[in-house]
Design a protein around this motif. Sequence first.
Motif, short mmCIF file in Angstrom:
data_model
loop_
_atom_site.label_atom_id
_atom_site.label_comp_id
_atom_site.label_asym_id
_atom_site.label_seq_id
_atom_site.Cartn_x
_atom_site.Cartn_y
_atom_site.Cartn_z
N PRO A 309 0.84 -1.21 0.00
CA PRO A 309 0.00 0.00 0.00
C PRO A 309 0.87 1.26 0.00
N ARG A 310 0.49 2.20 -0.81
CA ARG A 310 1.31 3.39 -0.99
C ARG A 310 1.55 4.12 0.32
N LYS A 311 0.56 4.22 1.17
CA LYS A 311 0.72 4.99 2.41
C LYS A 311 1.68 4.32 3.39
N ARG A 312 1.95 3.03 3.22
CA ARG A 312 2.84 2.33 4.14
C ARG A 312 4.23 2.12 3.58
N PHE A 313 4.39 2.27 2.28
CA PHE A 313 5.70 2.01 1.68
C PHE A 313 6.22 3.21 0.89
N TRP A 314 5.59 3.52 -0.23
CA TRP A 314 6.11 4.59 -1.08
C TRP A 314 6.15 5.94 -0.35
N SER A 315 5.07 6.32 0.27
CA SER A 315 5.02 7.65 0.93
C SER A 315 6.06 7.78 2.03
N PRO A 316 6.20 6.81 2.94
CA PRO A 316 7.28 6.93 3.95
C PRO A 316 8.67 6.93 3.32
N PHE A 317 8.83 6.17 2.24
CA PHE A 317 10.13 6.15 1.57
C PHE A 317 10.50 7.54 1.07
N VAL A 318 9.59 8.18 0.35
CA VAL A 318 9.86 9.52 -0.18
C VAL A 318 10.13 10.49 0.95
N GLN A 319 9.38 10.39 2.03
CA GLN A 319 9.54 11.31 3.16
C GLN A 319 10.90 11.14 3.83
N GLN A 320 11.35 9.89 4.00
CA GLN A 320 12.60 9.64 4.71
C GLN A 320 13.83 9.87 3.84
N VAL A 321 13.74 9.48 2.57
CA VAL A 321 14.89 9.61 1.69
C VAL A 321 15.01 11.03 1.15
N GLY A 322 13.86 11.68 0.95
CA GLY A 322 13.87 13.02 0.38
C GLY A 322 14.34 12.98 -1.05
N GLY A 323 14.88 14.07 -1.52
CA GLY A 323 15.44 14.07 -2.87
C GLY A 323 14.39 13.99 -3.95
N LYS A 324 14.69 13.20 -4.97
CA LYS A 324 13.92 13.23 -6.21
C LYS A 324 13.28 11.85 -6.42
N SER A 325 11.96 11.78 -6.38
CA SER A 325 11.24 10.51 -6.55
C SER A 325 9.95 10.77 -7.32
N LEU A 326 9.60 9.85 -8.23
CA LEU A 326 8.32 9.97 -8.93
C LEU A 326 7.78 8.60 -9.30
N ARG A 327 6.47 8.51 -9.38
CA ARG A 327 5.78 7.30 -9.79
C ARG A 327 5.18 7.52 -11.18
N PHE A 328 5.18 6.48 -11.98
CA PHE A 328 4.64 6.60 -13.34
C PHE A 328 3.18 7.01 -13.32
N ASP A 329 2.40 6.50 -12.33
CA ASP A 329 0.96 6.77 -12.32
C ASP A 329 0.61 8.16 -11.79
N GLU A 330 1.61 8.94 -11.41
CA GLU A 330 1.38 10.33 -11.00
C GLU A 330 1.60 11.30 -12.17
N ILE A 331 2.12 10.78 -13.28
CA ILE A 331 2.44 11.62 -14.43
C ILE A 331 1.61 11.13 -15.62
N PRO A 332 0.63 11.90 -16.09
CA PRO A 332 -0.23 11.43 -17.19
C PRO A 332 0.55 10.92 -18.41
N ALA A 333 1.64 11.60 -18.76
CA ALA A 333 2.41 11.19 -19.94
C ALA A 333 3.05 9.82 -19.75
N LEU A 334 3.33 9.43 -18.51
CA LEU A 334 3.92 8.12 -18.23
C LEU A 334 2.85 7.07 -17.96
N ALA A 335 1.76 7.49 -17.37
CA ALA A 335 0.68 6.55 -17.04
C ALA A 335 -0.04 6.04 -18.29
#
Length: 378
Positions: A309-335
């Motif tokens: 689940p995104r709220k338990r894995f991806w979101s904490p990862f982005v918050q802790q690592v910081g920097g530059k992160s993106l998911r394909f399904d957040e970008i219409p051109a990639l989705a």
Amino acid sequence: MRSSTSSFDIYLTRRAPPRGRWLLPISAAFVLFLALVGWMEWELARRGFRPTVVDSPELWSRERDRASALGSHAIVLIGASRAQLDLDLAILARDSGLQPVQLAIDGSSFLPVLSDLAADDSVTGTVLVDYQDANLVWRDHEFTALGYINFWRERMRHPQAIGFAASESLLATLRQRFLRTYADGAGPMLAVSRRLLTAHATPQYLQTLPGRERIADYSLVPMPDFYYLRVMRDAGIEDMSPAPDARAFEASLKQRVETLPEAPAAAFNDNVRIVASAVARIEARGGHVIFVAFPRSGLVLRADEVRFPRKRFWSPFVQQVGGKSLRFDEIPALAAFRCPDGSHLDAKDREPFTHALAETLATRGWIGQGRPPVRNEP
């Protein structure tokens, strides 16, 4: 009395070499050999086979050398098969102005390679990571990557000791690069028995290029069976009950996917801290690290959503690592891209996807755009 040895020596010195016209039969044999090779290559080409190198620690090590040599001019790709199959390196070089270095390893984790790059102060370029939640939950996919890294380190420590093996690997790569007879690690005998003398040879849907990028033509594989096997493999489903038809099997598979347990998060936070430390070390010396969750489709995507689940894995990862992160399904051109096997893009989508990803990264200011590509350095 002469010894037998001296008599034998005299016999050798007096014996004249056999005479004859050797040039003609040798030339004829050589011409026949070339004709046979030419026929094999022509027939394999007619059947759709292409030259393809075999990935190996030696091939990976050459690219690893480039990651250090190119410095800030490199964009280093790490992760697994999505980074190998989904990206066109020539397009990425043109769009980013950086020199791509392909260090992704099929079926492996990005974590050991990221740690290795962080420990090398000469790596000051951009590191693009094929992010997968599973790499931070389970560490059992690291063995292949560790083997490649250890081979490279041993090569650096003792270059002479493995010089012969390196030469053999280079010759093998040259054969595989130009001759269809050696495609996929095959040889003449195997090519004849399995591909030339068989009415319906197994199609070659996957091609590995000398730069370690890969091209997949999913029109050559049996669908939907290939897709179902990919779903089961990625989701860890080992057995399925028989079904009367494909529609019934897919319905049953979908039920299994929906009941998958959520992945354990016990080791997740510890591994995220390891990643954060590696990112900080690379960026402290002027490098950049970008995490990209590449496209997935169908039940492969759904299985990941259920298990991670995104709220338990991806979101904490982005918050802790910081920097530059993106998911394909957040970008219409990639989705907009669809994966035929649920997990990887088809060959026809590599170029437009690479364009879309490079444009997205450039828009966010994470890479340059429109600059001429840097020349490849030895």
